[in-house]
Write a protein that holds these residues in place. Sequence first.
Motif, PDB file in Angstrom:
ATOM      1  N   ASP A 131     -32.715  23.025   3.049  1.00 53.73           N
ATOM      2  CA  ASP A 131     -33.090  24.602   3.011  1.00 53.73           C
ATOM      3  C   ASP A 131     -34.526  24.606   2.632  1.00 53.73           C
ATOM      4  OD1 ASP A 131     -33.404  27.175   2.992  1.00 53.73           O
ATOM      5  OD2 ASP A 131     -32.204  27.434   0.959  1.00 53.73           O
ATOM      6  N   VAL A 132     -35.311  24.481   3.398  1.00 56.88           N
ATOM      7  CA  VAL A 132     -36.837  24.484   3.029  1.00 56.88           C
ATOM      8  C   VAL A 132     -37.209  25.830   2.504  1.00 56.88           C
ATOM      9  CG1 VAL A 132     -39.326  23.975   3.940  1.00 56.88           C
ATOM     10  CG2 VAL A 132     -37.502  22.600   4.747  1.00 56.88           C
ATOM     11  N   VAL A 133     -37.580  25.954   1.346  1.00 53.51           N
ATOM     12  CA  VAL A 133     -37.517  27.233   0.677  1.00 53.51           C
ATOM     13  C   VAL A 133     -39.035  27.714   0.665  1.00 53.51           C
ATOM     14  CG1 VAL A 133     -35.491  27.391  -0.619  1.00 53.51           C
ATOM     15  CG2 VAL A 133     -37.461  26.312  -1.430  1.00 53.51           C
ATOM     16  N   ALA A 134     -40.150  26.643   0.510  1.00 52.06           N
ATOM     17  CA  ALA A 134     -41.528  26.937   0.714  1.00 52.06           C
ATOM     18  C   ALA A 134     -42.372  25.718   1.556  1.00 52.06           C
ATOM     19  CB  ALA A 134     -42.055  27.007  -0.700  1.00 52.06           C
ATOM     20  N   ALA A 135     -43.531  26.075   2.091  1.00 48.92           N
ATOM     21  CA  ALA A 135     -44.320  25.212   2.339  1.00 48.92           C
ATOM     22  C   ALA A 135     -45.741  25.656   2.029  1.00 48.92           C
ATOM     23  CB  ALA A 135     -44.210  25.223   4.193  1.00 48.92           C
ATOM     24  N   VAL A 136     -46.541  24.596   1.336  1.00 45.91           N
ATOM     25  CA  VAL A 136     -47.630  25.206   0.951  1.00 45.91           C
ATOM     26  C   VAL A 136     -48.724  24.146   1.150  1.00 45.91           C
ATOM     27  CG1 VAL A 136     -46.573  26.311  -1.096  1.00 45.91           C
ATOM     28  CG2 VAL A 136     -47.096  24.135  -1.468  1.00 45.91           C
ATOM     29  N   GLY A 137     -50.021  24.527   0.622  1.00 49.50           N
ATOM     30  CA  GLY A 137     -51.021  23.775   1.150  1.00 49.50           C
ATOM     31  C   GLY A 137     -51.965  22.846   0.107  1.00 49.50           C
ATOM     32  N   THR A 138     -51.809  23.360  -1.305  1.00 50.69           N
ATOM     33  CA  THR A 138     -52.495  22.699  -2.520  1.00 50.69           C
ATOM     34  C   THR A 138     -51.501  22.373  -3.531  1.00 50.69           C
ATOM     35  OG1 THR A 138     -52.745  24.885  -3.643  1.00 50.69           O
ATOM     36  CG2 THR A 138     -53.995  24.666  -1.629  1.00 50.69           C
ATOM     37  N   GLY A 139     -52.258  21.533  -4.330  1.00 47.96           N
ATOM     38  CA  GLY A 139     -51.150  21.219  -5.765  1.00 47.96           C
ATOM     39  C   GLY A 139     -50.876  22.135  -6.376  1.00 47.96           C
ATOM     40  N   PRO A 140     -51.871  23.045  -6.959  1.00 48.56           N
ATOM     41  CA  PRO A 140     -51.229  24.415  -7.652  1.00 48.56           C
ATOM     42  C   PRO A 140     -50.351  25.055  -7.204  1.00 48.56           C
ATOM     43  CG  PRO A 140     -53.674  24.268  -7.631  1.00 48.56           C
ATOM     44  CD  PRO A 140     -53.180  23.007  -6.792  1.00 48.56           C
ATOM     45  N   ASP A 141     -50.229  25.378  -5.859  1.00 50.33           N
ATOM     46  CA  ASP A 141     -49.541  26.179  -4.832  1.00 50.33           C
ATOM     47  C   ASP A 141     -48.097  25.328  -4.997  1.00 50.33           C
ATOM     48  OD1 ASP A 141     -51.062  28.263  -4.453  1.00 50.33           O
ATOM     49  OD2 ASP A 141     -51.622  27.732  -2.467  1.00 50.33           O
ATOM     50  N   LEU A 142     -48.114  24.027  -4.945  1.00 44.56           N
ATOM     51  CA  LEU A 142     -46.731  23.237  -5.059  1.00 44.56           C
ATOM     52  C   LEU A 142     -46.169  23.474  -6.222  1.00 44.56           C
ATOM     53  CD1 LEU A 142     -44.784  21.207  -4.132  1.00 44.56           C
ATOM     54  CD2 LEU A 142     -46.470  19.445  -4.995  1.00 44.56           C
ATOM     55  N   VAL A 143     -46.863  23.396  -7.647  1.00 48.58           N
ATOM     56  CA  VAL A 143     -46.405  23.596  -8.847  1.00 48.58           C
ATOM     57  C   VAL A 143     -45.742  24.861  -8.888  1.00 48.58           C
ATOM     58  CG1 VAL A 143     -46.819  23.797 -11.231  1.00 48.58           C
ATOM     59  CG2 VAL A 143     -47.900  21.716  -9.821  1.00 48.58           C
ATOM     60  N   ALA A 144     -46.370  25.739  -8.552  1.00 52.82           N
ATOM     61  CA  ALA A 144     -46.113  27.496  -8.674  1.00 52.82           C
ATOM     62  C   ALA A 144     -44.655  27.547  -8.033  1.00 52.82           C
ATOM     63  CB  ALA A 144     -47.060  28.212  -8.272  1.00 52.82           C
ATOM     64  N   ALA A 145     -44.751  26.798  -6.776  1.00 57.19           N
ATOM     65  CA  ALA A 145     -43.400  27.181  -5.680  1.00 57.19           C
ATOM     66  C   ALA A 145     -42.228  26.379  -6.309  1.00 57.19           C
ATOM     67  CB  ALA A 145     -43.626  26.814  -4.462  1.00 57.19           C
ATOM     68  N   ALA A 146     -42.493  25.039  -6.971  1.00 59.91           N
ATOM     69  CA  ALA A 146     -41.588  24.355  -7.488  1.00 59.91           C
ATOM     70  C   ALA A 146     -40.836  25.114  -8.736  1.00 59.91           C
ATOM     71  CB  ALA A 146     -41.904  23.000  -8.061  1.00 59.91           C
ATOM     72  N   LEU A 147     -41.704  25.686  -9.553  1.00 62.15           N
ATOM     73  CA  LEU A 147     -41.190  26.419 -10.759  1.00 62.15           C
ATOM     74  C   LEU A 147     -40.379  27.525 -10.506  1.00 62.15           C
ATOM     75  CD1 LEU A 147     -44.326  25.954 -13.241  1.00 62.15           C
ATOM     76  CD2 LEU A 147     -41.904  24.494 -13.195  1.00 62.15           C
ATOM     77  N   ARG A 148     -40.698  28.040  -9.238  1.00 59.17           N
ATOM     78  CA  ARG A 148     -40.157  29.415  -8.845  1.00 59.17           C
ATOM     79  C   ARG A 148     -38.919  29.023  -8.165  1.00 59.17           C
ATOM     80  NH1 ARG A 148     -44.022  31.165  -6.304  1.00 59.17           N
ATOM     81  NH2 ARG A 148     -43.635  30.610  -4.281  1.00 59.17           N
ATOM     82  N   HIS A 149     -38.881  28.042  -7.322  1.00 55.03           N
ATOM     83  CA  HIS A 149     -37.454  27.726  -6.485  1.00 55.03           C
ATOM     84  C   HIS A 149     -36.497  26.642  -7.088  1.00 55.03           C
ATOM     85  CE1 HIS A 149     -38.685  30.467  -3.228  1.00 55.03           C
ATOM     86  NE2 HIS A 149     -40.066  29.851  -3.139  1.00 55.03           N
ATOM     87  N   GLU A 150     -36.871  25.800  -8.001  1.00 55.33           N
ATOM     88  CA  GLU A 150     -36.439  24.600  -8.438  1.00 55.33           C
ATOM     89  C   GLU A 150     -35.829  23.869  -7.406  1.00 55.33           C
ATOM     90  OE1 GLU A 150     -33.844  25.604 -11.910  1.00 55.33           O
ATOM     91  OE2 GLU A 150     -35.508  26.870 -13.010  1.00 55.33           O
ATOM     92  N   PRO A 151     -36.473  23.317  -6.598  1.00 66.17           N
ATOM     93  CA  PRO A 151     -35.912  22.717  -5.352  1.00 66.17           C
ATOM     94  C   PRO A 151     -35.229  21.175  -5.867  1.00 66.17           C
ATOM     95  CG  PRO A 151     -38.408  22.046  -5.584  1.00 66.17           C
ATOM     96  CD  PRO A 151     -37.866  23.157  -6.611  1.00 66.17           C
ATOM     97  N   GLY A 152     -34.600  20.784  -4.992  1.00 64.89           N
ATOM     98  CA  GLY A 152     -33.897  19.525  -5.479  1.00 64.89           C
ATOM     99  C   GLY A 152     -34.905  18.173  -4.775  1.00 64.89           C
ATOM    100  N   LEU A 153     -35.541  18.530  -3.891  1.00 61.92           N
ATOM    101  CA  LEU A 153     -36.490  17.716  -3.170  1.00 61.92           C
ATOM    102  C   LEU A 153     -38.072  18.443  -3.069  1.00 61.92           C
ATOM    103  CD1 LEU A 153     -37.019  15.111  -1.464  1.00 61.92           C
ATOM    104  CD2 LEU A 153     -36.286  16.368   0.544  1.00 61.92           C
ATOM    105  N   VAL A 154     -38.965  17.622  -3.276  1.00 66.13           N
ATOM    106  CA  VAL A 154     -40.326  17.822  -2.799  1.00 66.13           C
ATOM    107  C   VAL A 154     -40.866  16.731  -2.052  1.00 66.13           C
ATOM    108  CG1 VAL A 154     -42.635  18.083  -3.925  1.00 66.13           C
ATOM    109  CG2 VAL A 154     -40.710  19.188  -4.921  1.00 66.13           C
ATOM    110  N   VAL A 155     -41.522  17.062  -1.084  1.00 66.04           N
ATOM    111  CA  VAL A 155     -42.287  16.268   0.212  1.00 66.04           C
ATOM    112  C   VAL A 155     -43.724  16.657   0.083  1.00 66.04           C
ATOM    113  CG1 VAL A 155     -42.534  15.195   2.439  1.00 66.04           C
ATOM    114  CG2 VAL A 155     -40.237  15.898   1.614  1.00 66.04           C
TER     115      VAL A 155
END
Length: 215
Positions: free
Chosen positions: A26-50
């Motif tokens: 279930d891909v909950v976010a797709a981003v293009g920068t490091g800061p956006d990745l951190v923000a998305a991870a803290l918001r969605h708490e994913p099991g996997l980050v690529v």
Amino acid sequence: MRAIVADDAVLLRSGVVAILGDAGFDVVAAVGTGPDLVAAALRHEPGLVVADVRMPPTHSDDGIVAVREIRRSLPGTAVVLLSQYVEAERAVDLFQEQPSGLGYLLKDRVIEIDDFLAAVHRVAAGGSAIDPAVVARLIGRPQKVAPLDRLTDRERDVLALMAEGLSNGAIGERLYLGLRTVETHVNGVFTKLGLFPAAEEHRRVKAVLAYLSAR
């Protein structure tokens, strides 16, 4: 499992999103920068980050910086890092910090969808995956760690495949060896590296790290 994809290359990002989606993530976010990745991870708490290693804003190690911050806040997050180039030192540093649930693959590996997904599933399950090209680069370096010099050629072959994340069964298939023979070679590696009775997976990770850390 919820997943986030981070890469500033739109086509690659979209491709990885599609591959993961087709595989049941279930891909909950797709981003293009490091800061956006951190923000998305803290918001969605994913099991996997690529994530790409090199992303804006600096296009150097923003993916690695973001992943380190995510794993500090969400230590159970599995991560697959993608790199355009063979950057062996970065791989060694990451696996020394926290090898479980971590993968380091070249972007070309995404094209080989079955292999890519096999690595992703292994990492998502708490294992590890290292691109064979990274392992090959490390193999070619002069070894300074004496215990590695005591390995036979076959034990070194087995350890190289362990570093790719293969199980004993998969190693046997790759080298055309029986499972019992592979287990004998693995135990030989453990003994010569001074890794005596402990949890099998723990010794396996330590053996791979010793191998990757050799210069």
